[in-house]
Design a protein around this motif. Structure first.
Motif, mmCIF file in Angstrom:
data_model
loop_
_atom_site.group_PDB
_atom_site.id
_atom_site.type_symbol
_atom_site.label_atom_id
_atom_site.label_comp_id
_atom_site.label_asym_id
_atom_site.label_seq_id
_atom_site.Cartn_x
_atom_site.Cartn_y
_atom_site.Cartn_z
ATOM 1 N N ALA A 153 39.975 88.164 116.289
ATOM 2 C CA ALA A 153 39.974 88.560 114.877
ATOM 3 C C ALA A 153 40.576 89.954 114.714
ATOM 4 C CB ALA A 153 38.555 88.508 114.309
ATOM 5 N N ALA A 154 40.224 90.870 115.600
ATOM 6 C CA ALA A 154 40.777 92.229 115.526
ATOM 7 C C ALA A 154 42.286 92.210 115.757
ATOM 8 C CB ALA A 154 40.086 93.141 116.544
ATOM 9 N N GLY A 155 42.743 91.414 116.698
ATOM 10 C CA GLY A 155 44.176 91.315 116.960
ATOM 11 C C GLY A 155 44.930 90.746 115.769
ATOM 12 N N LEU A 156 44.344 89.736 115.123
ATOM 13 C CA LEU A 156 44.982 89.151 113.947
ATOM 14 C C LEU A 156 44.955 90.113 112.763
ATOM 15 C CD1 LEU A 156 43.722 85.517 114.385
ATOM 16 C CD2 LEU A 156 46.081 86.339 114.612
ATOM 17 N N ARG A 157 43.888 90.886 112.645
ATOM 18 C CA ARG A 157 43.825 91.903 111.582
ATOM 19 C C ARG A 157 44.920 92.956 111.813
ATOM 20 N NH1 ARG A 157 38.779 92.244 111.315
ATOM 21 N NH2 ARG A 157 38.535 93.609 113.101
ATOM 22 N N ASP A 158 45.140 93.339 113.083
ATOM 23 C CA ASP A 158 46.221 94.275 113.404
ATOM 24 C C ASP A 158 47.586 93.673 113.082
ATOM 25 O OD1 ASP A 158 44.336 96.122 114.271
ATOM 26 O OD2 ASP A 158 44.665 95.709 116.407
ATOM 27 N N ALA A 159 47.763 92.383 113.384
ATOM 28 C CA ALA A 159 49.027 91.707 113.072
ATOM 29 C C ALA A 159 49.252 91.670 111.565
ATOM 30 C CB ALA A 159 49.031 90.295 113.655
ATOM 31 N N LEU A 160 48.191 91.415 110.803
ATOM 32 C CA LEU A 160 48.292 91.420 109.349
ATOM 33 C C LEU A 160 48.664 92.811 108.842
ATOM 34 C CD1 LEU A 160 47.999 90.069 106.592
ATOM 35 C CD2 LEU A 160 45.533 90.521 106.723
ATOM 36 N N THR A 161 48.058 93.829 109.411
ATOM 37 C CA THR A 161 48.369 95.199 109.017
ATOM 38 C C THR A 161 49.842 95.509 109.264
ATOM 39 O OG1 THR A 161 46.104 95.939 109.438
ATOM 40 C CG2 THR A 161 47.812 97.633 109.450
ATOM 41 N N ARG A 162 50.356 95.125 110.426
ATOM 42 C CA ARG A 162 51.770 95.369 110.738
ATOM 43 C C ARG A 162 52.679 94.596 109.775
ATOM 44 N NH1 ARG A 162 49.611 94.752 115.773
ATOM 45 N NH2 ARG A 162 50.479 92.657 116.025
ATOM 46 N N HIS A 163 52.318 93.354 109.496
ATOM 47 C CA HIS A 163 53.116 92.543 108.576
ATOM 48 C C HIS A 163 53.152 93.177 107.188
ATOM 49 C CE1 HIS A 163 54.830 89.102 106.561
ATOM 50 N NE2 HIS A 163 53.806 89.104 105.720
ATOM 51 N N LEU A 164 51.995 93.570 106.695
ATOM 52 C CA LEU A 164 51.939 94.173 105.360
ATOM 53 C C LEU A 164 52.652 95.520 105.321
ATOM 54 C CD1 LEU A 164 48.314 93.218 104.307
ATOM 55 C CD2 LEU A 164 50.465 92.200 103.501
ATOM 56 N N ALA A 165 52.574 96.281 106.409
ATOM 57 C CA ALA A 165 53.288 97.562 106.464
ATOM 58 C C ALA A 165 54.789 97.334 106.291
ATOM 59 C CB ALA A 165 53.002 98.279 107.780
ATOM 60 N N GLY A 166 55.294 96.279 106.896
ATOM 61 C CA GLY A 166 56.708 95.956 106.722
ATOM 62 C C GLY A 166 57.035 95.526 105.306
ATOM 63 N N ARG A 167 56.126 94.776 104.690
ATOM 64 C CA ARG A 167 56.364 94.289 103.324
ATOM 65 C C ARG A 167 56.372 95.425 102.304
ATOM 66 N NH1 ARG A 167 55.583 88.762 102.097
ATOM 67 N NH2 ARG A 167 56.533 89.452 100.156
ATOM 68 N N ILE A 168 55.579 96.471 102.525
ATOM 69 C CA ILE A 168 55.490 97.557 101.540
ATOM 70 C C ILE A 168 56.321 98.780 101.907
ATOM 71 C CG2 ILE A 168 53.193 96.816 100.781
ATOM 72 C CD1 ILE A 168 52.025 99.200 102.375
ATOM 73 N N ALA A 169 57.033 98.713 103.025
ATOM 74 C CA ALA A 169 57.766 99.890 103.524
ATOM 75 C C ALA A 169 58.735 100.470 102.492
ATOM 76 C CB ALA A 169 58.513 99.533 104.809
ATOM 77 N N ASP A 170 59.359 99.639 101.694
ATOM 78 C CA ASP A 170 60.357 100.125 100.741
ATOM 79 C C ASP A 170 59.839 100.251 99.314
ATOM 80 O OD1 ASP A 170 62.268 100.254 102.772
ATOM 81 O OD2 ASP A 170 62.870 98.167 102.476
ATOM 82 N N TRP A 171 58.542 100.090 99.124
ATOM 83 C CA TRP A 171 57.981 100.226 97.777
ATOM 84 C C TRP A 171 58.059 101.689 97.331
ATOM 85 C CZ3 TRP A 171 52.895 97.069 96.860
ATOM 86 C CH2 TRP A 171 53.138 95.712 97.116
ATOM 87 N N PRO A 172 58.159 101.907 96.028
ATOM 88 C CA PRO A 172 58.153 103.292 95.518
ATOM 89 C C PRO A 172 56.848 104.013 95.890
ATOM 90 C CG PRO A 172 58.801 101.737 93.800
ATOM 91 C CD PRO A 172 58.324 100.922 94.964
ATOM 92 N N ASP A 173 56.968 105.315 96.059
ATOM 93 C CA ASP A 173 55.792 106.132 96.398
ATOM 94 C C ASP A 173 54.634 105.842 95.457
ATOM 95 O OD1 ASP A 173 57.172 107.340 98.440
ATOM 96 O OD2 ASP A 173 57.605 109.183 97.332
ATOM 97 N N GLY A 174 53.474 105.646 96.014
ATOM 98 C CA GLY A 174 52.259 105.458 95.231
ATOM 99 C C GLY A 174 51.994 104.031 94.793
ATOM 100 N N GLN A 175 52.983 103.143 94.853
ATOM 101 C CA GLN A 175 52.787 101.777 94.365
ATOM 102 C C GLN A 175 51.789 101.004 95.222
ATOM 103 O OE1 GLN A 175 55.878 100.331 92.357
ATOM 104 N NE2 GLN A 175 54.635 98.699 91.544
ATOM 105 N N ALA A 176 51.904 101.102 96.532
ATOM 106 C CA ALA A 176 50.959 100.387 97.403
ATOM 107 C C ALA A 176 49.551 100.950 97.232
ATOM 108 C CB ALA A 176 51.401 100.471 98.860
ATOM 109 N N ARG A 177 49.419 102.263 97.133
ATOM 110 C CA ARG A 177 48.094 102.876 96.937
ATOM 111 C C ARG A 177 47.498 102.407 95.618
ATOM 112 N NH1 ARG A 177 43.910 103.429 98.988
ATOM 113 N NH2 ARG A 177 45.119 103.984 100.796
ATOM 114 N N ALA A 178 48.321 102.332 94.572
ATOM 115 C CA ALA A 178 47.831 101.861 93.272
ATOM 116 C C ALA A 178 47.353 100.410 93.370
ATOM 117 C CB ALA A 178 48.917 102.001 92.210
ATOM 118 N N LEU A 179 48.070 99.588 94.125
ATOM 119 C CA LEU A 179 47.658 98.198 94.302
ATOM 120 C C LEU A 179 46.314 98.121 95.017
ATOM 121 C CD1 LEU A 179 48.155 95.138 94.170
ATOM 122 C CD2 LEU A 179 49.437 95.371 96.323
ATOM 123 N N VAL A 180 46.175 98.846 96.117
ATOM 124 C CA VAL A 180 44.909 98.851 96.866
ATOM 125 C C VAL A 180 43.766 99.343 95.985
ATOM 126 C CG1 VAL A 180 43.671 99.930 98.795
ATOM 127 C CG2 VAL A 180 46.009 99.100 99.123
#
Length: 147
Positions: free
Chosen positions: A108-135
């Motif tokens: 479960a921890a490994g899959l959570r890390d994989a999800l984190t890496r995947h999401l980091a790639g998906r939000i990498a080009d978002w405008p500053d603050g947009q991902a934080r606002a979503l969270v």
């Protein structure tokens, strides 16, 4: 009170997020490295137990949105893979609790890390603050008690 148009947009966006095809695409992105026994069907059981701790099959099914018989079948598969174990419920002698084994917690921890890496790639080009606002917005939405 929130803007009605914005609330309508939020309802539509949440509806899209919750569509099975979108969940499946997210699962596919992280399940490539999953251990034997973890797939689209068993992942919600593994992930749910990682978040909630030991649960009866009925309660887990309610929490993750699957039927009780499905939860039991998927638990059987995780148990066969050594990721889950069943034990007595100390609060109810008739009930059985599903719990992750150490290997299940590591998976479960490994899959959570994989999800984190995947999401980091998906939000990498978002405008500053947009991902934080979503969270922050999601946290407000789920933590605010209904009226």
């Amino acid at each position: 009170m929130a803007n009605t148009g914005l609330a309508r947009d939020l309802a539509e966006a949440l509806g899209q997020l919750l569509l099975r095809r979108n969940r499946s695409a997210l699962y596919d992105a992280i399940l490539e490295s999953a251990p034997t026994g973890v797939d689209r069907q068993t992942y919600p059981v593994l992930s749910g137990l990682a978040r909630l701790g030991p649960q009866s099959a009925a309660r887990l099914a309610d929490e993750v949105g699957i039927d009780r018989s499905g939860a039991s079948r998927y638990a059987d598969r995780l148990e066969a893979a050594g990721l889950l174990e069943r034990g007595p419920d100390p609060d109810d002698g008739r009930a059985t609790l599903l719990a992750l084994t150490p290997a299940g917690r590591a998976a479960a921890a490994g899959l959570r890390d994989a999800l984190t890496r995947h999401l980091a790639g998906r939000i990498a080009d978002w405008p500053d603050g947009q991902a934080r606002a979503l969270v922050d917005g999601i946290r407000l939405l789920v933590d605010t008690p209904p009226e």
